[in-house]
Enzyme design. Structure first.
Site, PDB file in Angstrom:
ATOM      1  N   ASN A 169       0.789  -1.154   0.113  1.00  0.00           N
ATOM      2  CA  ASN A 169      -0.351   0.226  -0.211  1.00  0.00           C
ATOM      3  C   ASN A 169       0.860   1.213  -0.254  1.00  0.00           C
ATOM      4  O   ASN A 169       0.603   2.515  -0.526  1.00  0.00           O
ATOM      5  CB  ASN A 169      -0.911   0.063   1.280  1.00  0.00           C
ATOM      6  N   ARG A 177      11.509   3.517   5.024  1.00  0.00           N
ATOM      7  CA  ARG A 177      11.485   3.539   6.770  1.00  0.00           C
ATOM      8  C   ARG A 177      12.414   2.195   7.549  1.00  0.00           C
ATOM      9  O   ARG A 177      12.287   2.358   8.343  1.00  0.00           O
ATOM     10  CB  ARG A 177      10.001   3.135   7.144  1.00  0.00           C
ATOM     11  N   GLU A 268       4.992  -4.176  12.239  1.00  0.00           N
ATOM     12  CA  GLU A 268       3.756  -3.445  12.063  1.00  0.00           C
ATOM     13  C   GLU A 268       2.902  -3.389  11.453  1.00  0.00           C
ATOM     14  O   GLU A 268       2.878  -4.381  10.432  1.00  0.00           O
ATOM     15  CB  GLU A 268       4.260  -1.856  11.151  1.00  0.00           C
ATOM     16  N   CYS A 302      -3.477   1.409   6.732  1.00  0.00           N
ATOM     17  CA  CYS A 302      -3.448   0.257   8.153  1.00  0.00           C
ATOM     18  C   CYS A 302      -3.973   1.303   9.173  1.00  0.00           C
ATOM     19  O   CYS A 302      -4.253   1.486  10.724  1.00  0.00           O
ATOM     20  CB  CYS A 302      -2.204  -0.359   8.848  1.00  0.00           C
ATOM     21  N   GLU A 476       8.473   2.376  14.544  1.00  0.00           N
ATOM     22  CA  GLU A 476       9.780   2.960  12.771  1.00  0.00           C
ATOM     23  C   GLU A 476       9.478   4.657  13.316  1.00  0.00           C
ATOM     24  O   GLU A 476       8.120   4.994  13.206  1.00  0.00           O
ATOM     25  CB  GLU A 476       9.249   1.895  11.736  1.00  0.00           C
TER      26      GLU A 476
END
Length: 496
Positions: A169, A177, A268, A302, A476
């Site tokens: 996504n 990241r 995550e 998310c 993160e």
């Protein structure tokens, strides 16, 4: 809802970007085909056209990748922090210089409108700039024991070869990241991009090579069989760290595999974000925030507002205003001028959203706008607002991952906090109020890792991104992001 004709992406610009892109595996500094010679197709979700193919890596390719990362680790760990910092800084500048072509590539492979894709490119680049500055600030300390007999020397060292798994996504930003802090810390990497959107990651590899990243530091395997590839990495005994962004179900499976070698992990995972609008909220600010929190990336995030709780005194007016805003959005090919909402990423995502809306309507929800698939090609779903959604509706208990806003009214603060926390996930939450005491009280009561107060955006490279409960482990970004890639070493030395 407004719709516009779906334009083809077979323009000179998009063809040029695709034709110049390496679409093989990147192993130990070299581009190559997979051991099997197989390739798989990448489809433009706006047109349903095959735009290119990429190498389909397998277990043999995975072994080559992790062995290359393992062989390069010792030398890379010794590299100067400033050297690593300058690689990241150069990569940041190269990304920004190529913002337009990277945005077009992203739109082509996953559908988001070009304006939003440009924003992601800048967001992705910022992780490299941020961690270029963190690379030279890795520290330690020296103290003495309480009795004064020994010196305590504490240092930070790279954790070692890292397994990085990124989602579809945000294909560029989720790569930077993870890659940014790994490079800054002195860790080598094996990367598996999502099979739906590998092209942005492959373009990123080319940029890092140009920025001076040594051979073997970053090894990339694209594949349609992630279990075979990642299973080799996690079982190799070489990898020491796993960083994954994706679903909770997959994350749990990976945690079980990583546990066999007691690997460091950061996860995550999924979310079920509540967005709460209290009766004293600024209504326009709340609607703006809901649009931002719901419609970023077509709702395929998310952190997206999954459950919108509005005080009964504002529920009707809020719902009507939200429906006006979402109903006015232009749906179409992300590469076409004026598009606000692109397609969902694949047919099963479209089927899921359609089923969730049908379930909610069957259980009493009212459709204020949208609620249908536009005619024509592409995986499009109209921006939708549902009022009066039942607590029993399926969309209240799983991620919608689409442009559907589910609005529920509430009466009391205690009631809405209980509703918001009634989920196994805890990534992000949003609340809108002009009462400072309530803002802190409810913000502290929400069982989430991140809270947006009078804003629908929480993501920023300078902030620690992550959740609690089934939404993951670790953080993160921010000053804590690099710590996920570092081990703490303590040396004791007698004072003489």
């Amino acid at each position: 809802m407004n719709t516009q004709g779906i334009s083809t992406l077979s323009t000179d610009a998009s063809r040029s970007v695709l034709e110049s892109l390496h679409t093989g595996l990147h192993l130990n500094g070299q581009w190559s085909e997979s051991a099997s010679g197989e390739r798989f197709e990448i489809v433009n979700p706006a047109t349903e056209e095959v735009i290119t193919t990429v190498a389909n890596g397998n277990a043999a390719d995975a072994r080559r990748a992790i062995e290359a990362a393992g062989a390069a680790q010792a030398q890379w760990a010794k590299s100067a922090p400033r050297f690593r910092s300058e690689i990241l800084r150069r990569a940041y500048e190269l990304i920004m210089a190529r913002q337009e072509e990277l945005a077009l590539l992203m739109t082509t492979e996953m559908g988001k409108p070009l304006a939003e894709a440009r924003g992601e490119v800048a967001y992705a680049a910022e992780f490299f700039r941020w961690f270029s500055e963190e690379a030279v600030r890795i520290g330690g300390n020296q103290t003495t024991t309480g009795d004064g007999a020994n010196r305590i020397l504490v240092s930070k060292e790279p954790v070692g070869p890292c397994v990085l798994i990124t989602p579809w996504n945000f294909p560029l930003a989720m790569g930077t990241r993870k890659i940014g802090p790994a490079i800054a810390a002195g860790c080598t990497m094996v990367l598996k991009p999502a099979s739906l959107t590998p092209l942005s990651s492959l373009a990123l590899v080319e940029i890092l090579i140009e920025a001076g990243l040594p051979d073997g530091v970053l090894n990339v395997v694209t594949t349609k069989d992630p279990g075979a590839v990642v299973g080799v990495w996690l079982g190799s005994g070489i990898a020491r760290k796993l960083s994954f962004t994706g679903s909770t179900a997959v994350g749990v499976n990976l945690l079980e595999q990583a546990a066999q070698h007691v690997m460091r992990t950061s996860m995550e995972l999924g979310g079920n974000a509540p967005l709460i609008v209290f009766g004293d909220a600024d209504l326009e600010v709340a609607v703006d925030g809901a649009v931002a929190a719901k419609m970023r990336n077509m709702g395929e995030a998310c952190t997206a507002a999954n459950r919108i709780f509005v005080h009964s005194s504002l529920a009707e007016e809020f719902s009507d205003k939200l429906a006006q805003r979402l109903g006015a959005l232009v749906v179409g090919d992300g590469a076409a001028a004026g598009t606000d909402v692109g397609p969902l990423v694949e047919p099963k995502a479209l089927d899921k959203v359609e089923a969730l809306v049908a379930d909610a309507v069957a259980k009493g929800a009212r459709v204020l706008c949208g609620g249908n698939r536009p005619e024509g090609s592409g995986y499009f779903y109209a921006p939708t607002v549902l009022a009066g959604v039942s607590p029993d509706a399926e969309m209240m208990h799983q991620e919608i991952f689409g442009p559907v806003a589910a609005v529920v009214s509430f009466e009391t603060e205690d009631e809405v906090v209980a509703l918001a926390n009634d989920t196994p996930w805890g990534l992000a939450g949003y609340l809108f109020t002009q009462d400072l005491d309530r803002a802190f009280r409810v913000g502290e009561a929400l069982q989430v890792g991140m809270v947006g107060l009078n804003t629908g955006i929480v993501s920023n490279p300078a902030a620690p991104f992550g959740g609690v409960k089934a939404s993951g482990l670790g953080r993160e970004g921010g000053t804590t992001g690099i710590e996920e890639f570092l081990e703490t070493k303590y040396m004791s030395m007698p004072r003489r």
